[in-house]
Design an enzyme around this catalytic site. Sequence first.
Site, PDB file in Angstrom:
ATOM      1  N   TYR A  45     -13.744  10.458 -83.489  1.00 42.19           N
ATOM      2  CA  TYR A  45     -13.626   9.516 -84.630  1.00 42.19           C
ATOM      3  C   TYR A  45     -14.728   9.860 -85.566  1.00 42.19           C
ATOM      4  O   TYR A  45     -14.326  10.063 -86.731  1.00 42.19           O
ATOM      5  CB  TYR A  45     -13.897   8.155 -84.191  1.00 42.19           C
ATOM      6  CG  TYR A  45     -13.421   7.027 -85.351  1.00 42.19           C
ATOM      7  CD1 TYR A  45     -12.489   6.765 -85.574  1.00 42.19           C
ATOM      8  CD2 TYR A  45     -14.591   6.373 -85.667  1.00 42.19           C
ATOM      9  CE1 TYR A  45     -12.176   5.763 -86.784  1.00 42.19           C
ATOM     10  CE2 TYR A  45     -14.436   5.525 -87.032  1.00 42.19           C
ATOM     11  CZ  TYR A  45     -13.154   5.363 -87.380  1.00 42.19           C
ATOM     12  OH  TYR A  45     -12.961   4.218 -88.448  1.00 42.19           O
TER      13      TYR A  45
ATOM     14  N   LYS B 269     -13.952  11.564 -89.282  1.00 45.05           N
ATOM     15  CA  LYS B 269     -14.392  10.692 -90.748  1.00 45.05           C
ATOM     16  C   LYS B 269     -15.441  11.417 -91.357  1.00 45.05           C
ATOM     17  O   LYS B 269     -15.401  11.604 -92.708  1.00 45.05           O
ATOM     18  CB  LYS B 269     -14.870   9.304 -90.241  1.00 45.05           C
ATOM     19  CG  LYS B 269     -13.915   8.397 -89.735  1.00 45.05           C
ATOM     20  CD  LYS B 269     -12.711   8.283 -90.712  1.00 45.05           C
ATOM     21  CE  LYS B 269     -11.910   7.073 -90.318  1.00 45.05           C
ATOM     22  NZ  LYS B 269     -10.633   6.775 -91.373  1.00 45.05           N
TER      23      LYS B 269
END
Length: 253
Positions: A158, A162
């Site tokens: 993640y 991002k």
Amino acid sequence: MTGSPTALRLDGKRVLITGASRGIGADIARTFAAAGARLLLSGRDRRTLETLADTVDAETEVLVADLSSPEGPTVLADEAVGVYDGIDVLVNNAGISYPEAVDALDTAHFDQVLQVNLRAPSLLAARVGRSMAESGGGSIITVASAAALRPLPEHYAYCTSKAGIIMATKILALELGGRGVRANSICPTVVLTDMGQKVWGDPVKSAPMLGRIPAGRFAVPSEVSNTALWLASDASAMINGVDLPVDGGYLVS
């Protein structure tokens, strides 16, 4: 004009929102509808999208898309541009997460997170951004995360995805800014959507994180939506290429 309430209106603007079925995406849809936008709601669940479309007071079209598929982002971009003959605002919101420690990393999960959180929004923004530039400009808004700017345990894929999409957004700002296209990222801390509650609802897990946020709480969806509204509107006409924390001070603690 910039300081007036009308600067926060989106009257007639054509807005594509990905991941609009629920959570932050659905809240952004309701906020933008109230500001006068014409909506294109994208997600995988047609029924949920249509239910949302029926509840907002705005011209709304539903576009079902699987952004994890190889051609999903480009197909969605071309379809969305065709509905209203152009797009003025893109909100790249769709995202997934599989919290897991590095030493328990699942390769399939890693690949899927990068596919949905990095590859898909990068390709979608490039395609839509080109259309915006050819039509005189627009605003691209990436819903990234404070986890892109500060490492978060058990969020290897993640955080990586991002961080990557923030840099992609900056390149869009650099290359398309001279043609009227602004591109910016919003970087929230934990947001108390259904997914946020699922991951952070355990007080034992949430307490250390809350202890690092000077405001002493997590964000709520409207705080992300209102930031997105500002970035979509004329009130932020000089804002381009930034990653804007919505984090209660988390990144300075």
